[in-house]
Design an enzyme around this catalytic site. Sequence first.
Site, mmCIF file in Angstrom:
data_model
loop_
_atom_site.group_PDB
_atom_site.id
_atom_site.type_symbol
_atom_site.label_atom_id
_atom_site.label_comp_id
_atom_site.label_asym_id
_atom_site.label_seq_id
_atom_site.Cartn_x
_atom_site.Cartn_y
_atom_site.Cartn_z
ATOM 1 N N GLY A 202 0.589 -1.225 0.020
ATOM 2 C CA GLY A 202 -0.122 -0.029 -0.155
ATOM 3 C C GLY A 202 0.844 1.376 0.028
ATOM 4 O O GLY A 202 0.694 2.244 0.623
ATOM 5 N N ALA A 203 2.027 1.055 -0.650
ATOM 6 C CA ALA A 203 3.115 2.236 -0.750
ATOM 7 C C ALA A 203 2.799 3.191 -1.673
ATOM 8 O O ALA A 203 3.444 4.347 -1.724
ATOM 9 C CB ALA A 203 4.432 1.741 -0.821
ATOM 10 N N ARG B 170 0.145 5.588 -1.916
ATOM 11 C CA ARG B 170 -0.279 6.863 -1.212
ATOM 12 C C ARG B 170 -0.597 6.819 0.287
ATOM 13 O O ARG B 170 -0.161 5.845 0.847
ATOM 14 C CB ARG B 170 -1.588 7.210 -2.146
ATOM 15 C CG ARG B 170 -2.640 6.436 -1.719
ATOM 16 C CD ARG B 170 -3.851 6.761 -2.462
ATOM 17 N NE ARG B 170 -5.041 6.222 -2.066
ATOM 18 C CZ ARG B 170 -6.201 5.997 -2.532
ATOM 19 N NH1 ARG B 170 -6.534 6.272 -3.662
ATOM 20 N NH2 ARG B 170 -7.216 5.142 -1.683
ATOM 21 N N VAL C 45 -2.499 -7.603 -2.412
ATOM 22 C CA VAL C 45 -1.853 -7.980 -1.381
ATOM 23 C C VAL C 45 -2.980 -9.363 -0.815
ATOM 24 O O VAL C 45 -2.651 -10.099 0.021
ATOM 25 C CB VAL C 45 -2.122 -7.075 0.018
ATOM 26 C CG1 VAL C 45 -0.989 -6.176 -0.429
ATOM 27 C CG2 VAL C 45 -3.348 -6.296 0.228
ATOM 28 N N ASN D 36 0.839 -2.700 5.352
ATOM 29 C CA ASN D 36 -0.198 -1.493 5.645
ATOM 30 C C ASN D 36 -1.136 -1.340 4.580
ATOM 31 O O ASN D 36 -2.348 -0.952 4.989
ATOM 32 C CB ASN D 36 0.983 -0.294 4.927
ATOM 33 C CG ASN D 36 0.126 0.962 4.741
ATOM 34 O OD1 ASN D 36 -0.362 1.623 5.810
ATOM 35 N ND2 ASN D 36 -0.049 1.335 3.547
ATOM 36 N N TYR E 256 -14.513 -4.187 8.675
ATOM 37 C CA TYR E 256 -13.227 -3.691 8.861
ATOM 38 C C TYR E 256 -12.953 -3.796 10.338
ATOM 39 O O TYR E 256 -11.716 -4.152 10.346
ATOM 40 C CB TYR E 256 -13.326 -2.125 8.272
ATOM 41 C CG TYR E 256 -11.997 -1.186 8.336
ATOM 42 C CD1 TYR E 256 -11.226 -1.127 7.595
ATOM 43 C CD2 TYR E 256 -11.718 -0.513 9.643
ATOM 44 C CE1 TYR E 256 -9.833 -0.397 7.552
ATOM 45 C CE2 TYR E 256 -10.900 0.637 9.725
ATOM 46 C CZ TYR E 256 -9.700 0.256 8.593
ATOM 47 O OH TYR E 256 -8.570 1.050 8.573
ATOM 48 N N ALA F 155 -13.679 -5.941 12.435
ATOM 49 C CA ALA F 155 -13.152 -7.237 12.724
ATOM 50 C C ALA F 155 -11.823 -7.586 12.130
ATOM 51 O O ALA F 155 -10.988 -8.408 12.812
ATOM 52 C CB ALA F 155 -14.313 -8.134 12.022
ATOM 53 N N ALA F 156 -11.418 -7.299 11.198
ATOM 54 C CA ALA F 156 -10.247 -7.535 10.551
ATOM 55 C C ALA F 156 -9.281 -7.090 11.022
ATOM 56 O O ALA F 156 -8.159 -7.587 11.186
ATOM 57 C CB ALA F 156 -10.462 -7.321 8.933
ATOM 58 N N LYS F 157 -9.424 -5.550 11.521
ATOM 59 C CA LYS F 157 -8.349 -4.710 12.130
ATOM 60 C C LYS F 157 -8.008 -5.321 13.381
ATOM 61 O O LYS F 157 -6.990 -5.603 14.126
ATOM 62 C CB LYS F 157 -8.626 -3.480 12.331
ATOM 63 C CG LYS F 157 -8.655 -2.688 10.727
ATOM 64 C CD LYS F 157 -7.283 -2.873 10.143
ATOM 65 C CE LYS F 157 -7.083 -1.928 9.048
ATOM 66 N NZ LYS F 157 -5.944 -2.136 8.290
HETATM 67 N N1 NAD Z 1 -6.179 7.048 7.226
HETATM 68 C C1 NAD Z 1 -6.672 6.633 8.455
HETATM 69 O O1 NAD Z 1 -7.626 7.469 9.265
HETATM 70 C C2 NAD Z 1 -6.312 5.204 9.012
HETATM 71 C C3 NAD Z 1 -6.676 5.058 10.257
HETATM 72 C C4 NAD Z 1 -6.415 3.602 10.761
HETATM 73 C C5 NAD Z 1 -5.872 2.715 10.069
HETATM 74 N N2 NAD Z 1 -5.725 3.143 8.737
HETATM 75 C C6 NAD Z 1 -4.859 2.062 8.014
HETATM 76 O O2 NAD Z 1 -3.869 2.428 7.671
HETATM 77 C C7 NAD Z 1 -3.714 1.722 6.119
HETATM 78 C C8 NAD Z 1 -3.247 2.948 5.061
HETATM 79 O O3 NAD Z 1 -4.585 3.754 5.141
HETATM 80 P P1 NAD Z 1 -4.589 5.143 4.319
HETATM 81 O O4 NAD Z 1 -5.544 5.966 5.088
HETATM 82 O O5 NAD Z 1 -3.122 5.517 4.067
HETATM 83 O O6 NAD Z 1 -5.335 4.528 2.989
HETATM 84 P P2 NAD Z 1 -5.266 4.899 1.279
HETATM 85 O O7 NAD Z 1 -6.417 4.114 0.610
HETATM 86 O O8 NAD Z 1 -4.854 6.409 1.227
HETATM 87 O O9 NAD Z 1 -4.013 4.059 1.055
HETATM 88 C C9 NAD Z 1 -4.055 2.645 0.874
HETATM 89 C C10 NAD Z 1 -3.153 2.096 -0.211
HETATM 90 O O10 NAD Z 1 -3.284 0.803 -0.219
HETATM 91 C C11 NAD Z 1 -3.576 0.166 -1.354
HETATM 92 N N3 NAD Z 1 -4.460 -0.902 -1.431
HETATM 93 C C12 NAD Z 1 -5.556 -0.997 -1.004
HETATM 94 N N4 NAD Z 1 -5.889 -2.273 -1.433
HETATM 95 C C13 NAD Z 1 -4.968 -3.021 -1.842
HETATM 96 C C14 NAD Z 1 -4.640 -4.272 -2.447
HETATM 97 N N5 NAD Z 1 -5.789 -5.241 -2.255
HETATM 98 N N6 NAD Z 1 -3.620 -4.535 -2.896
HETATM 99 C C15 NAD Z 1 -2.530 -3.907 -2.916
HETATM 100 N N7 NAD Z 1 -2.652 -2.256 -2.372
HETATM 101 C C16 NAD Z 1 -3.877 -2.081 -2.153
HETATM 102 C C17 NAD Z 1 -4.106 1.424 -2.092
HETATM 103 O O11 NAD Z 1 -3.821 1.366 -3.569
HETATM 104 C C18 NAD Z 1 -3.385 2.551 -1.601
HETATM 105 O O12 NAD Z 1 -2.293 2.986 -2.358
HETATM 106 C C19 NAD Z 1 -4.789 0.802 5.911
HETATM 107 O O13 NAD Z 1 -4.570 -0.338 6.233
HETATM 108 C C20 NAD Z 1 -6.060 1.534 6.792
HETATM 109 O O14 NAD Z 1 -6.812 0.642 7.110
HETATM 110 C C21 NAD Z 1 -5.838 4.339 8.142
#
Ligand code: NAD
Length: 251
Positions: A10-11, A13, A61, A87, A159, A161-163
């Site tokens: 998830g790198a 963005r 992923v 991530n 979500y 549940a997964a987390k």
């Molecule tokens: N932003 C928040 O407030 C927040 C809070 C708690 C947890 N998180 C967690 O942090 C992580 C990153 O979140 P973010 O806010 O940066 O989200 P985001 O959507 O900006 O970035 C997520 C990245 O993961 C990639 N991705 C998603 N599904 C994918 C897949 N099946 N295979 C490969 N890549 C995939 C996306 O293309 C994207 O680049 C996630 O696990 C999210 O659940 C985010």
Amino acid sequence: MTRRVAIVTGAARGIGRGCALALGEKGFDIALVDVLVPEMERTAAEIRALGREARTYEADVAMFARAQDVVDDVVDEWDRVDFLLNNAGRSMPKGILEITEEEWDRTLDVNLKSCFNWSRAVAPTMLTQGDPVGGRIVNMSSLNAFSGGVTSAVSKFAYAAAKAGILGLTRALAKELGPTIQVNAICPGVIETELGNTLTRARGPELAEGIALGRLGTPRDVAEVVTFLATSVPSFITGQSLVVDGFQWVL
Ligand SMILES: NC(=O)c1ccc[n+]([C@@H]2O[C@H](COP(=O)([O-])OP(=O)(O)OC[C@H]3O[C@@H](n4cnc5c(N)ncnc54)[C@H](O)[C@@H]3O)[C@@H](O)[C@H]2O)c1
């Protein structure tokens, strides 16, 4: 000096991009994994501008075999994997009366099974590569693992549940893979990514009032903790879940 290698899923963005850049600044060469290819290439270019090497892998992923293929390629090229950041994740706003079985499965696969896929793929290398340390894994959970995710005004039960599952996986893997591999989880609160999301756009100022540090988080806030877990020496932390939320009490 031995090369240090990190894989960041998830790198392309958001938090993953922020963590990949911070790891690059700490001297890691980075294998980036994502489905968003142009955005991922942009992050890779930013890492190369720091003087580090970056390789990009288009991969979902949730796919078990693809994780092994990517890790095999990384080890062929760079000989080792020091750090894995699981991530990549995606929210699922549907309630239990609306969600389909496929949507439930997909949410669990992208957020939880992915951590299994990639940990399983790197573990043999981390267990055997030896000095300086075996390896470290950080899994991205969420404050939603504890709260159930009520800030979103829509259900996040699948979500959440997964987390929450990630926390159990983290503790069990820390026992199973220790002492050679250290495994921890991070639970971010509301993090403002560069794209923003519906939640922070609609309710940002209101949410900030319920956070002790008076603001929403940034990818850099999370990256700071990730790089600490990836690099601190000595390190006596494993099997833990670190909340990075500025102390948010409006859950
Ligand atoms: N932003 C928040 O407030 C927040 C809070 C708690 C947890 N998180 C967690 O942090 C992580 C990153 O979140 P973010 O806010 O940066 O989200 P985001 O959507 O900006 O970035 C997520 C990245 O993961 C990639 N991705 C998603 N599904 C994918 C897949 N099946 N295979 C490969 N890549 C995939 C996306 O293309 C994207 O680049 C996630 O696990 C999210 O659940 C985010």
